[in-house]
Design an enzyme around this catalytic site. Structure first.
Site: not given
Length: 327
Positions: A23-24, A77, A107, A146, A209-211, A234
């Protein structure tokens, strides 16, 4: 087959490792989710929605509740720092009939975290548990969370957090491998995510999650840390093919060729048309402008074309401009 509560996540290639679209804010709207779904995303979450905004009937917050059958399974979310508000928001969300309800405790941006919501709740784990329990009691939907490793390097308490949230009834947990104070800087540390997954007390899916910006990194999350799936953020912006690339790599051990210019333009136009259909011509064209740089990244001499795209006011002008792009 990975399940969140009673929801079975898709597994069309039999890799048993679902890929989730993160979710962005200002990115994960229905038009973007549509192109990601077309390219292999298994579960998607909406942009995060303020519980206070929903209760106030804020137009922007209500608009984010829009979900469509073609994108299922899909989760909505929400975020907030007050038990009553989150409970009321959960009841409002339930009426829209998503498959899942997610709480954002991750966030890091100041306007959220420093107001006691999002990653700000990581400062008070007892509060996080109370907020989560309140939401779980307020809805029949599977509730997921999250979050991050902790507030800072001195409070990397995700193992305690995971156990306590598990005990109050969440059905899945997605963990970003950074603290709040790291924001998005430095490298994500996934060792604690692996520890959570390998904790025998934890009997729910754990998503990393991440990278995760290459198929190889996705495979590392699976093999090294043992997570049940990954959440991609991303790396999917301007690159919805990433889901397809990861699945192909898992299934064959080979990397898919990069999308051709024709494929890029086709998806840009699909995204644009969906944006116009959902937001109307004016806003749909304006809000699509933030995506062109990512979609066209790496194409030689693209700047003049991009400058036209971010000022064009009609779909006809955009289509004509894209036809002039030369790889």
């Amino acid at each position: 087959m990975v399940k969140i509560g009673n929801i079975e996540l898709p597994d069309p290639l039999g890799i048993n490792f679902p890929l989730l679209l993160a979710p962005m804010e200002d990115v994960s709207d229905p038009p973007f989710r549509a192109v990601c779904k077309d390219n292999g995303a298994d579960l998607m979450y909406t942009e995060f929605i303020s519980s206070e905004g929903l209760i106030r009937d804020a137009i922007k917050s209500r608009k984010k509740l829009d979900i469509f059958d073609y994108e299922r399974p899909v989760g909505i979310q929400i975020f907030g720092g007050d038990e009553e508000s989150l409970s009321m928001a959960a009841k409002i969300v339930e009426v829209t009939n998503p498959d899942l309800l997610d709480i954002n405790f991750g966030c890091p941006v100041k306007k959220v975290a420093l107001r006691g919501a999002g990653a700000g709740v990581l400062k008070d784990i007892d509060l996080m548990v109370r907020l989560t329990a309140a939401v779980v009691k307020s809805t029949h939907l599977p509730v997921t969370v999250k979050t991050r490793l902790g507030w800072d390097d001195n409070t990397r308490n995700i193992e305690e957090v995971a156990e306590r949230l598990h005990d109050v009834g969440i059905k899945a947990l997605a963990i970003h491998g950074r603290t709040r104070t790291q924001m998005y800087k430095g490298e994500a540390d996934c060792t604690l995510i692996g520890k959570v997954k390998n904790n025998t007390r934890i009997q729910i899916p754990i998503f990393g999650n991440g990278d995760i910006d290459t198929p190889e990194k996705a495979l590392e999350y699976k093999k090294r840390y043992g997570v049940d799936g990954i959440m991609i953020g991303r790396a999917a912006i301007g690159n919805p093919w990433f889901f397809k690339e990861v699945k192909h790599f898992f299934a064959t051990g080979e990397k898919l060729p990069a999308p051709s210019l024709e494929e890029r333009i086709e998806v840009i136009l699909d995204h644009l048309r969906a944006s116009i259909a959902w937001k109307g011509p004016k806003l749909g064209i304006q809000e699509m402008r933030r995506h062109y740089a990512n979609y066209l990244k790496g194409i030689p001499n693209i700047k003049p074309i991009r400058n036209i795209l971010v000022t064009a006011n009609s779909i006809e002008e955009i289509e004509e401009t894209l036809l002039t792009v030369d790889s």
